[in-house]
Design a protein around this motif. Structure first.
Motif, mmCIF file in Angstrom:
data_model
loop_
_atom_site.group_PDB
_atom_site.id
_atom_site.type_symbol
_atom_site.label_atom_id
_atom_site.label_comp_id
_atom_site.label_asym_id
_atom_site.label_seq_id
_atom_site.Cartn_x
_atom_site.Cartn_y
_atom_site.Cartn_z
ATOM 1 N N ASP A 168 0.934 -1.314 -0.154
ATOM 2 C CA ASP A 168 -0.095 0.003 0.121
ATOM 3 C C ASP A 168 0.904 1.236 0.016
ATOM 4 N N ARG A 169 0.629 2.107 -0.857
ATOM 5 C CA ARG A 169 1.333 3.457 -0.925
ATOM 6 C C ARG A 169 0.691 4.411 -1.722
ATOM 7 N N GLU A 170 1.030 5.689 -1.335
ATOM 8 C CA GLU A 170 0.647 6.888 -1.987
ATOM 9 C C GLU A 170 1.642 7.245 -3.241
ATOM 10 N N GLY A 171 0.895 7.304 -4.549
ATOM 11 C CA GLY A 171 2.063 7.551 -5.571
ATOM 12 C C GLY A 171 1.513 8.616 -6.604
ATOM 13 N N VAL A 172 1.953 8.631 -7.735
ATOM 14 C CA VAL A 172 1.595 9.740 -8.747
ATOM 15 C C VAL A 172 0.310 9.490 -9.251
ATOM 16 N N GLY A 173 -0.605 10.304 -8.960
ATOM 17 C CA GLY A 173 -2.176 9.883 -9.552
ATOM 18 C C GLY A 173 -3.061 9.441 -8.624
ATOM 19 N N PRO A 208 -8.293 2.980 -14.614
ATOM 20 C CA PRO A 208 -8.920 2.801 -15.894
ATOM 21 C C PRO A 208 -7.896 3.166 -16.874
ATOM 22 N N ASN A 209 -8.107 2.456 -17.969
ATOM 23 C CA ASN A 209 -7.200 2.741 -19.339
ATOM 24 C C ASN A 209 -5.667 2.704 -18.834
ATOM 25 N N LEU A 210 -4.966 3.591 -19.278
ATOM 26 C CA LEU A 210 -3.648 3.676 -18.762
ATOM 27 C C LEU A 210 -3.177 4.932 -17.891
ATOM 28 N N ASP A 211 -4.050 5.136 -17.032
ATOM 29 C CA ASP A 211 -3.923 6.407 -15.948
ATOM 30 C C ASP A 211 -2.832 6.036 -15.112
ATOM 31 N N PHE A 212 -2.558 4.724 -14.701
ATOM 32 C CA PHE A 212 -1.407 4.266 -13.855
ATOM 33 C C PHE A 212 0.039 4.636 -14.368
ATOM 34 N N ALA A 213 0.253 4.739 -15.624
ATOM 35 C CA ALA A 213 1.413 4.743 -16.244
ATOM 36 C C ALA A 213 2.279 6.204 -15.949
ATOM 37 N N VAL A 214 1.463 7.041 -15.308
ATOM 38 C CA VAL A 214 2.148 8.264 -14.685
ATOM 39 C C VAL A 214 2.930 7.841 -13.468
ATOM 40 N N ASP A 215 2.691 6.599 -12.868
ATOM 41 C CA ASP A 215 3.620 6.169 -11.761
ATOM 42 C C ASP A 215 4.521 5.180 -11.963
ATOM 43 N N GLN A 216 5.928 5.374 -11.766
ATOM 44 C CA GLN A 216 6.758 4.528 -12.338
ATOM 45 C C GLN A 216 6.935 3.300 -11.352
ATOM 46 N N GLN A 217 6.556 3.287 -10.155
ATOM 47 C CA GLN A 217 6.557 1.848 -9.629
ATOM 48 C C GLN A 217 5.221 1.126 -10.186
ATOM 49 N N ALA A 218 4.354 1.764 -10.429
ATOM 50 C CA ALA A 218 3.232 0.878 -11.043
ATOM 51 C C ALA A 218 3.576 0.385 -12.447
#
Length: 236
Positions: free
Chosen positions: A59-64, A129-139
């Motif tokens: 669990d973590r707070e990341g980009v977005g 949704p979609n590729l919104d997670f791609a702003v976070d490098q660890q994701a």
């Protein structure tokens, strides 16, 4: 060894939060509406008594927004000593029912859970949704490969806690992105699995995206104005 399924809630593993550990009866597991790209089933699966465990890793707070690797594991009462890691599909971001159905349209093979396998599934580290997670490098790294090792470690710890012994053999099975994950499992975690089933592994996704655009343009040209199909050369 956990005497009751609910005892697994008290299992302490670094970075892991268990949110559910409930004994399941013989009621069928509902059909998975996303079964076309997961190890779920388009039909209800009449699984026998088993322990259903769900939780989060890292669990973590990341980009977005907030991130975690969410997983589901089903541990049958009549365990055959084997473990199956069920791959995802698309860009993941969802948790399919962990039953280990063959990820091939039209397959009638008995799902792994019904055959006594302990089965785990995951969302690969995001629920965007979609590729919104791609702003976070660890994701991105978790989707690419890292989540496989983290979930495998957790699943094997649950197996030892539930049955009092390790799995005799471990496998990874997936199709499309799940097939890519299977290839990553073989390359990056070769000691974790005794075998992998990699169906239609989805590599070179940027090329696939461009290929889809080309397909649409060609079909649109053939369809003509307002969808009126053009008659090909030499047609009667």
């Amino acid at each position: 060894m956990a005497r009751d399924c609910s005892d697994l809630l008290t299992l302490e593993l670094p970075g892991v939060t268990f949110t559910k550990a409930e004994a399941q009866g013989s009621a069928p597991i509902p059909a998975d509406p996303m079964s076309a790209m997961t190890g779920g089933s388009p039909r209800p699966v009449p699984a026998g008594p088993h322990c259903l465990v769900e939780g989060r890793i890292g669990d973590r707070e990341g980009v977005g927004g907030h991130y975690a690797i969410r997983f589901q594991m089903r541990l049958p009462e009549k365990w055959n000593g084997r473990f199956l890691f069920q791959g995802g599909g698309g860009t993941d971001g969802f948790i399919a029912p962990a039953i280990g159905a063959i990820p091939s349209t039209g397959s009638t093979a008995t799902p792994a859970l019904q055959r006594g396998y302990a089965v785990v599934s995951m969302d690969s580290g995001h629920d965007k949704p979609n590729l919104d997670f791609a702003v976070d490098q660890q994701a991105v790294l978790d989707l690419a490969y890292a989540s496989i090792g983290k979930v495998s470690d957790t699943a094997k710890a649950l197996i030892r806690a539930r049955y009092g012994r390790a799995a005799q053999t471990s496998y990874f099975m997936g199709c499309s992105n799940g097939g890519r994950e299977a290839m990553q499992a073989a390359m990056r975690f070769p000691t974790e699995f005794d075998g992998v089933v990699a169906g239609n592994p989805g590599f070179h996704l940027s090329r696939a995206a461009l290929g889809s655009v080309w397909d649409v343009r060609q079909f649109q040209a053939l369809a003509g104005v307002n969808g009126g199909a053009k008659v090909g050369h030499g047609a009667a």
